[in-house]
Design a protein around this motif. Structure first.
Motif, PDB file in Angstrom:
ATOM      1  N   PHE A 179      -5.235   6.692   3.130  1.00  0.00           N
ATOM      2  CA  PHE A 179      -5.596   5.284   2.926  1.00  0.00           C
ATOM      3  C   PHE A 179      -6.554   5.155   1.745  1.00  0.00           C
ATOM      4  O   PHE A 179      -6.371   4.326   0.860  1.00  0.00           O
ATOM      5  CB  PHE A 179      -6.216   4.715   4.203  1.00  0.00           C
ATOM      6  N   GLU A 187       1.934  -3.316  -5.062  1.00  0.00           N
ATOM      7  CA  GLU A 187       1.981  -3.879  -3.704  1.00  0.00           C
ATOM      8  C   GLU A 187       2.544  -2.883  -2.695  1.00  0.00           C
ATOM      9  O   GLU A 187       2.091  -2.793  -1.559  1.00  0.00           O
ATOM     10  CB  GLU A 187       2.813  -5.168  -3.694  1.00  0.00           C
ATOM     11  N   ASP A 235       0.667  -1.612   0.613  1.00  0.00           N
ATOM     12  CA  ASP A 235       1.226  -1.709   1.959  1.00  0.00           C
ATOM     13  C   ASP A 235       1.210  -0.350   2.654  1.00  0.00           C
ATOM     14  O   ASP A 235       0.946  -0.257   3.854  1.00  0.00           O
ATOM     15  CB  ASP A 235       2.665  -2.245   1.906  1.00  0.00           C
ATOM     16  N   VAL A 288      -2.255   0.312   3.937  1.00  0.00           N
ATOM     17  CA  VAL A 288      -2.552  -0.419   5.174  1.00  0.00           C
ATOM     18  C   VAL A 288      -1.874   0.252   6.362  1.00  0.00           C
ATOM     19  O   VAL A 288      -2.460   0.411   7.428  1.00  0.00           O
ATOM     20  CB  VAL A 288      -2.106  -1.905   5.051  1.00  0.00           C
ATOM     21  N   ALA A 289      -0.614   0.692   6.145  1.00  0.00           N
ATOM     22  CA  ALA A 289       0.108   1.381   7.221  1.00  0.00           C
ATOM     23  C   ALA A 289      -0.603   2.684   7.593  1.00  0.00           C
ATOM     24  O   ALA A 289      -0.692   3.041   8.774  1.00  0.00           O
ATOM     25  CB  ALA A 289       1.540   1.650   6.792  1.00  0.00           C
ATOM     26  N   GLN A 347      -3.801   3.316   7.296  1.00  0.00           N
ATOM     27  CA  GLN A 347      -5.032   2.944   7.991  1.00  0.00           C
ATOM     28  C   GLN A 347      -4.732   2.609   9.454  1.00  0.00           C
ATOM     29  O   GLN A 347      -5.419   3.031  10.370  1.00  0.00           O
ATOM     30  CB  GLN A 347      -5.666   1.727   7.293  1.00  0.00           C
ATOM     31  N   ASN A 348      -3.640   1.869   9.643  1.00  0.00           N
ATOM     32  CA  ASN A 348      -3.224   1.507  10.989  1.00  0.00           C
ATOM     33  C   ASN A 348      -2.835   2.764  11.779  1.00  0.00           C
ATOM     34  O   ASN A 348      -3.176   2.911  12.951  1.00  0.00           O
ATOM     35  CB  ASN A 348      -2.042   0.528  10.886  1.00  0.00           C
TER      36      ASN A 348
END
Lengths: 470, 84
Positions: free
Chosen positions: B35, B44, B48, B51-52, B54-55
């Motif tokens: 991340f 972009e 994305d 973010v994935a 991090q999740n």
């Protein structure tokens, strides 16, 4: 080109000059400027709603709840630490997980403390919107809520964790449906509308709606003020116990917060509820009477505080999960609700706004953006499901990351550890009501400021805590 | 199942859970690192992915917590068996 530009400029100048002269010279009764003080007196929202009431003659369904900011969240700030306690080291991950209904046979484990609020298919949202909400929630490791609806198969498939509302319409209240849920929320009311009845007329009910709700052709979808078969406190207790025993999943209660909150929570405690969802007066809806939205209920900040303290006093704060909802739109507000004692928060309006996000341009300027997500909207086909999932997933992630930053700055390793001691209040009355120290004076001067002998030391031992230097 | 067998099974479960929680913790750190490497990018698609990641790190963290809680429960059961 320059001739045209000069002409337009001259025309504009003439028109505005004439308008200013007219405003200055005309009597107020003939003056269009009268609209300005008139609109300021009744405010533009009330002005428009007076006209709508006059046109329709029936209560007007205003979407998304009250526009009034009842809860003064901005009066609370988190306390950064540097030496009192040390901030959390960079390489320590912040625990964001939460368990809803820990004593249930099958508790609900969530990766983040944000849950998608109950927004029903048909009564409120389109099928595509429900699919997007469920898919984004699953990606983020959290749950979504059916709202007062039947079981929409597509939603069930997309949602890894689905909280279903045992509702006053009766559409999810049979074992074949509630046995397929990961948690059951008995919905007795909602912040925006209390327990009032609602009706969707048959003209607004499509085939899929009718199928999910098992309605006959020509039959309206009606939500009653009471849950069928629940007319006494004992009926409610029996229902909770039966559902807990039958399903093993967490069984909770959702109510609109009011001043008799503690009495209602006592009934939930006696019934053995695994979780309680408190919907403050700022709660959203697909469409509710403005009077119910603006003039009924208890604001979320006070409701959460009172509910959390009640559960703590009863020794039930660990066993019974508290979910706060109603007008929580920023990560700061959400985390403050958690610091006051909520285990998790429901987000509705913010989730819908996030989902629509950069797709707003499709409806503007002639329709509101929500036209793409509400069941009766004319532009539901324009909602890009994948984009909506992407937007909502990003929003959830962004909110939780901001909460994690607050955890670091307050020196905590878990969002669950953030509590009232991490807050300071900028209003003396609110500070006392919420049992949070007032920021105007130092910790040792609180009692002197209030002119009392002591500052509630028995409830807040940590207020006298010695600075901890690691 | 005999008491001794049960103890062995529980002990094996506890060991496996400890292994899973260690792996989840390690993977969570790896995802977090990804991340950090991917953020701050104008692209972009990469954003994305960040973010994935991090999740993913967050959900692995949750798995770790679940394993710890389960291992603790197993220990409680083991202790109660010894006490009996």
């Amino acid at each position: 080109m320059s001739i045209l530009a000069n002409f337009l400029r001259k025309l504009g100048s003439e028109v505005s000059g004439d308008a200013v002269r007219t405003v200055a010279r005309d009597q107020y009764t003939e003056n269009l400027f009268e609209m300005v003080p008139a609109a300021k007196k009744v405010n533009p929202i009330n002005l428009a709603e007076i006209a709508m009431r006059a046109a329709h003659g029936t209560p007007i369904p205003r979407p998304l709840g009250s526009h009034i900011h009842f809860s003064p969240w901005e009066k609370l700030l988190f306390n950064p630490v540097h030496l009192y306690r040390f901030p959390t080291p960079d390489n320590v991950g912040i625990d964001t997980s939460v368990v809803i209904g820990p004593r249930a046979g099958k508790p609900l484990h969530l990766s983040i403390p944000l849950i998608i609020a109950g927004m029903s298919f048909g009564g409120a949202m389109s099928k595509n919107a429900k699919i997007a909400l469920a898919r984004a929630a699953s990606m983020a490791g959290t749950a979504t809520n059916t709202g007062e609806a039947g079981l929409l198969e597509e939603e069930r498939e997309e949602a890894q964790l689905l909280i279903g509302q045992y509702n006053r319409g009766g559409w999810l209240n049979t074992p074949d449906k509630y046995n397929r849920l990961n948690a059951i929320e008995i919905q007795l009311g909602q912040g925006a509308q209390g327990p009032t009845p609602q009706r969707t007329t048959t003209g607004n009910i499509g085939e899929e709606y009718r199928e999910a709700f098992e309605l006959e052709p020509g039959q309206d979808a009606k939500i009653h003020s009471r849950l069928e078969g629940v007319n006494t406190r004992e009926d409610f207790i029996a229902l909770v116990q039966r559902l807990r025993q039958e399903t093993g999943v967490p069984v909770g209660l959702k109510i609109a917060a009011g001043h008799y909150l503690e009495h209602e929570l006592q009934a939930a405690l006696e019934a053995g509820c695994d979780f309680i969802a408190i919907d403050g007066a700022e709660g959203g809806t697909h469409g509710g009477a403005p009077t119910l939205e603006d003039d009924v209920g208890l604001p979320t900040i006070y409701a959460v505080n009172r509910a959390a303290r009640f559960l703590a006093e009863k020794g039930a704060a660990v066993e019974i999960s508290l979910i706060a909802t109603g007008g929580l739109v920023t990560p700061g507000q959400m985390l403050k609700a958690m610091a006051l004692g909520a285990d998790a928060v429901y987000i509705g309006t913010a989730a819908v706004m996030a989902m629509v996000g950069d797709q707003m341009a499709k409806t503007m300027p002639f329709e509101p953006p929500t036209d793409m997500v509400v069941y009766t909207g004319k532009m539901t086909d324009h909602l890009d499901v994948e984009r909506s999932v992407h937007n909502l997933f990003n929003f959830l992630n962004s909110c939780v990351m901001e909460m994690e930053l607050v955890a670091v700055t307050t020196g905590k390793v878990s969002l669950r550890d953030i509590n009232r001691d991490d807050l300071v209040c900028l209003d003396p009355y609110l500070a006392r009501a919420l049992d949070i120290q007032l920021g105007f004076v130092g910790p040792e001067e609180q009692a002197a400021f209030y002119g009392t002998g002591k500052w509630m030391p028995q409830e807040s031992p940590s207020h006298q805590e010695e600075p901890r230097i690691h | 199942m005999e008491n001794n067998n049960m103890k062995q099974v529980l002990s094996s479960f506890q060991s496996d859970l400890n292994r899973i929680q260690t792996l989840a913790g390690t993977l969570s750190q790896v995802e977090k690192k990804h991340f950090e490497n991917l953020t701050g990018n104008e692209n972009e698609e990469l954003r994305d992915m960040a973010v994935a990641e991090q999740n993913g790190a967050r959900q692995l963290g949750e798995i770790r917590q679940l394993c710890l809680a389960m291992a603790q429960k197993i220990e409680e059961i083991q202790n109660s068996m010894v006490a009996r």
